[in-house]
Design an enzyme around this catalytic site. Sequence first.
Site, PDB file in Angstrom:
ATOM      1  N   ASN A 160       1.880   1.451  -5.495  1.00 10.07           N
ATOM      2  CA  ASN A 160       1.503   2.318  -4.377  1.00 10.07           C
ATOM      3  C   ASN A 160       2.531   2.467  -3.270  1.00 10.07           C
ATOM      4  O   ASN A 160       2.279   1.479  -2.474  1.00 10.07           O
ATOM      5  CB  ASN A 160       0.167   2.388  -3.982  1.00 10.07           C
ATOM      6  CG  ASN A 160      -0.324   3.200  -2.821  1.00 10.07           C
ATOM      7  OD1 ASN A 160       0.410   4.159  -2.452  1.00 10.07           O
ATOM      8  ND2 ASN A 160      -1.476   2.980  -2.221  1.00 10.07           N
ATOM      9  N   TRP A 161       3.536   3.107  -3.238  1.00 10.30           N
ATOM     10  CA  TRP A 161       4.473   3.350  -2.050  1.00 10.30           C
ATOM     11  C   TRP A 161       3.934   3.709  -0.960  1.00 10.30           C
ATOM     12  O   TRP A 161       4.652   3.620   0.102  1.00 10.30           O
ATOM     13  CB  TRP A 161       5.653   3.987  -2.580  1.00 10.30           C
ATOM     14  CG  TRP A 161       6.521   3.590  -3.939  1.00 10.30           C
ATOM     15  CD1 TRP A 161       6.156   2.663  -4.867  1.00 10.30           C
ATOM     16  CD2 TRP A 161       7.559   3.968  -4.630  1.00 10.30           C
ATOM     17  NE1 TRP A 161       7.046   2.508  -5.698  1.00 10.30           N
ATOM     18  CE2 TRP A 161       7.985   3.366  -5.678  1.00 10.30           C
ATOM     19  CE3 TRP A 161       8.362   5.217  -3.934  1.00 10.30           C
ATOM     20  CZ2 TRP A 161       8.959   3.588  -6.486  1.00 10.30           C
ATOM     21  CZ3 TRP A 161       9.442   5.557  -4.985  1.00 10.30           C
ATOM     22  CH2 TRP A 161       9.545   4.554  -6.187  1.00 10.30           C
ATOM     23  N   LYS A 162       2.738   4.443  -0.804  1.00  7.68           N
ATOM     24  CA  LYS A 162       2.508   4.758   0.310  1.00  7.68           C
ATOM     25  C   LYS A 162       3.302   5.750   0.767  1.00  7.68           C
ATOM     26  O   LYS A 162       4.218   6.547   0.139  1.00  7.68           O
ATOM     27  CB  LYS A 162       1.772   3.908   1.467  1.00  7.68           C
ATOM     28  CG  LYS A 162       0.914   2.915   0.663  1.00  7.68           C
ATOM     29  CD  LYS A 162       0.356   2.025   1.590  1.00  7.68           C
ATOM     30  CE  LYS A 162      -0.410   0.859   0.809  1.00  7.68           C
ATOM     31  NZ  LYS A 162      -1.371   0.290   1.774  1.00  7.68           N
TER      32      LYS A 162
ATOM     33  N   HIS B 286      -8.278   5.965  -2.260  1.00 11.85           N
ATOM     34  CA  HIS B 286      -7.822   4.740  -1.528  1.00 11.85           C
ATOM     35  C   HIS B 286      -8.237   4.719  -0.340  1.00 11.85           C
ATOM     36  O   HIS B 286      -8.548   5.877   0.573  1.00 11.85           O
ATOM     37  CB  HIS B 286      -6.200   5.010  -1.363  1.00 11.85           C
ATOM     38  CG  HIS B 286      -5.576   3.786  -0.960  1.00 11.85           C
ATOM     39  ND1 HIS B 286      -5.528   3.600   0.376  1.00 11.85           N
ATOM     40  CD2 HIS B 286      -4.998   2.816  -1.572  1.00 11.85           C
ATOM     41  CE1 HIS B 286      -4.871   2.191   0.451  1.00 11.85           C
ATOM     42  NE2 HIS B 286      -4.520   1.914  -0.636  1.00 11.85           N
TER      43      HIS B 286
ATOM     44  N   GLU C  93      -7.445   4.143   2.638  1.00 11.42           N
ATOM     45  CA  GLU C  93      -6.670   4.676   3.747  1.00 11.42           C
ATOM     46  C   GLU C  93      -6.910   6.353   3.675  1.00 11.42           C
ATOM     47  O   GLU C  93      -7.246   6.984   4.626  1.00 11.42           O
ATOM     48  CB  GLU C  93      -4.996   4.567   3.596  1.00 11.42           C
ATOM     49  CG  GLU C  93      -4.753   3.146   3.979  1.00 11.42           C
ATOM     50  CD  GLU C  93      -3.466   2.412   3.287  1.00 11.42           C
ATOM     51  OE1 GLU C  93      -2.710   3.540   2.750  1.00 11.42           O
ATOM     52  OE2 GLU C  93      -3.349   1.539   3.350  1.00 11.42           O
TER      53      GLU C  93
ATOM     54  N   GLU D 249     -10.397  -2.703  -4.381  1.00 12.65           N
ATOM     55  CA  GLU D 249      -9.412  -2.986  -3.288  1.00 12.65           C
ATOM     56  C   GLU D 249     -10.391  -3.336  -2.039  1.00 12.65           C
ATOM     57  O   GLU D 249     -10.879  -2.559  -1.210  1.00 12.65           O
ATOM     58  CB  GLU D 249      -8.674  -1.995  -3.016  1.00 12.65           C
ATOM     59  CG  GLU D 249      -7.636  -1.581  -4.079  1.00 12.65           C
ATOM     60  CD  GLU D 249      -6.461  -0.838  -3.499  1.00 12.65           C
ATOM     61  OE1 GLU D 249      -5.284  -1.503  -3.790  1.00 12.65           O
ATOM     62  OE2 GLU D 249      -6.457   0.057  -2.777  1.00 12.65           O
TER      63      GLU D 249
ATOM     64  N   GLY E 199      -2.904  -4.901   3.020  1.00 16.91           N
ATOM     65  CA  GLY E 199      -1.639  -5.169   3.922  1.00 16.91           C
ATOM     66  C   GLY E 199      -2.085  -5.907   4.979  1.00 16.91           C
ATOM     67  O   GLY E 199      -1.298  -5.998   6.107  1.00 16.91           O
TER      68      GLY E 199
ATOM     69  N   SER F  47      -2.932  -7.300  -0.935  1.00 15.33           N
ATOM     70  CA  SER F  47      -1.880  -8.529  -0.703  1.00 15.33           C
ATOM     71  C   SER F  47      -1.726  -9.115  -1.823  1.00 15.33           C
ATOM     72  O   SER F  47      -1.296 -10.405  -1.818  1.00 15.33           O
ATOM     73  CB  SER F  47      -2.530  -9.375   0.552  1.00 15.33           C
ATOM     74  OG  SER F  47      -2.660  -8.389   1.817  1.00 15.33           O
TER      75      SER F  47
ATOM     76  N   GLY G 130       0.522  -2.689  -3.156  1.00 14.96           N
ATOM     77  CA  GLY G 130       1.300  -1.853  -2.009  1.00 14.96           C
ATOM     78  C   GLY G 130       2.536  -2.306  -1.637  1.00 14.96           C
ATOM     79  O   GLY G 130       3.390  -2.154  -2.197  1.00 14.96           O
TER      80      GLY G 130
HETATM   81  C1  PEP Z   1      -2.862  -0.935  -1.282  1.00 13.84           C
HETATM   82  O1  PEP Z   1      -2.874  -0.196  -0.278  1.00 13.84           O
HETATM   83  O2  PEP Z   1      -3.257  -0.175  -2.625  1.00 13.84           O
HETATM   84  C2  PEP Z   1      -2.635  -2.289  -1.457  1.00 13.84           C
HETATM   85  C3  PEP Z   1      -3.083  -3.136  -2.309  1.00 13.84           C
HETATM   86  O3  PEP Z   1      -1.723  -2.788  -0.438  1.00 13.84           O
HETATM   87  P1  PEP Z   1      -1.151  -4.300  -0.091  1.00 13.84           P
HETATM   88  O4  PEP Z   1      -0.664  -4.808  -1.415  1.00 13.84           O
HETATM   89  O5  PEP Z   1      -0.077  -4.052   0.757  1.00 13.84           O
HETATM   90  O6  PEP Z   1      -2.120  -5.143   0.428  1.00 13.84           O
END
Ligand code: PEP
Length: 252
Positions: free
Chosen positions: A9-11, A97, A99, A169, A175, A214, A235
């Site tokens: 997921n590049w966001k 997600h 966010e 998640e 993050g 993470s 992410g």
């Molecule tokens: C995500 O936002 O889906 C995610 C898992 O982010 P990160 O790997 O940066 O924690």
Amino acid sequence: MREKIVAGNWKMNTSIREGKQLVLDIIDRIGKLPSGVTLIVAPPFTHLCPVARLIGDRKTPGLAAQNCADKESGAFTGEVSASMLASVPCGYVILGHSERRAYYGETNEILLEKIKLVLASGLRPVFCVGEILEERESNMHFQVVSSQLREVLCQLEPAGFAQVIVAYEPVWAIGTGKTATSEQAQEMHAFIRSFLAETFGEQAESTPILYGGSCKPSNAADIFSQPDVDGGLIGGASLKADDFLAIAGSFA
Ligand code: PEP
């Protein structure tokens, strides 16, 4: 044998030029992946067509959008519909997600509309669930995740549910550099599978359940070794081809 999936997921990151380079780097090194692992990249909307052209006829990486509209078409300025995504062509859409839930007010009700449209367009949803820190600390995490599942996935017909990929998640791990332990991940993944089995029976045995939060090359093997963890939604670490592929190479 369940599918193994690692999705990036590049966001809201990368220019189109950077995104194209990232995909070219992934394609370049993809041959070294363990067989049976599906890679998915989820760039921003603006990058989908150029990235789709680079991917061409390849089966992997698959292409995902990070969101879609809860309406089919019409006067919804700024929105992108599921059928538009299918025409790119995309294969997947990330929905729910944390966010999107936290910053854009996406409720389970809205997500149910979205997931139905995604399925009707022939795309596969990657449906995210997870609790915030306070909910885990007050031992509410199973309750929170079960409502997210009950109000969205459990409302689907079995044929639609068969297309679903779930991503667990824990929001406190996204993050933040904090990862759920492999035991915490396995406990929740097993709970999700047995909860889904109450509605969908044996079908839940085939549902891929990804871990997100993470995940990085140093912890992926431990998390992916758990019996109910079928891969990851990545992410930050998906923005570097080497890290993303190292994570995808972490299945035993
Ligand atoms: C995500 O936002 O889906 C995610 C898992 O982010 P990160 O790997 O940066 O924690």
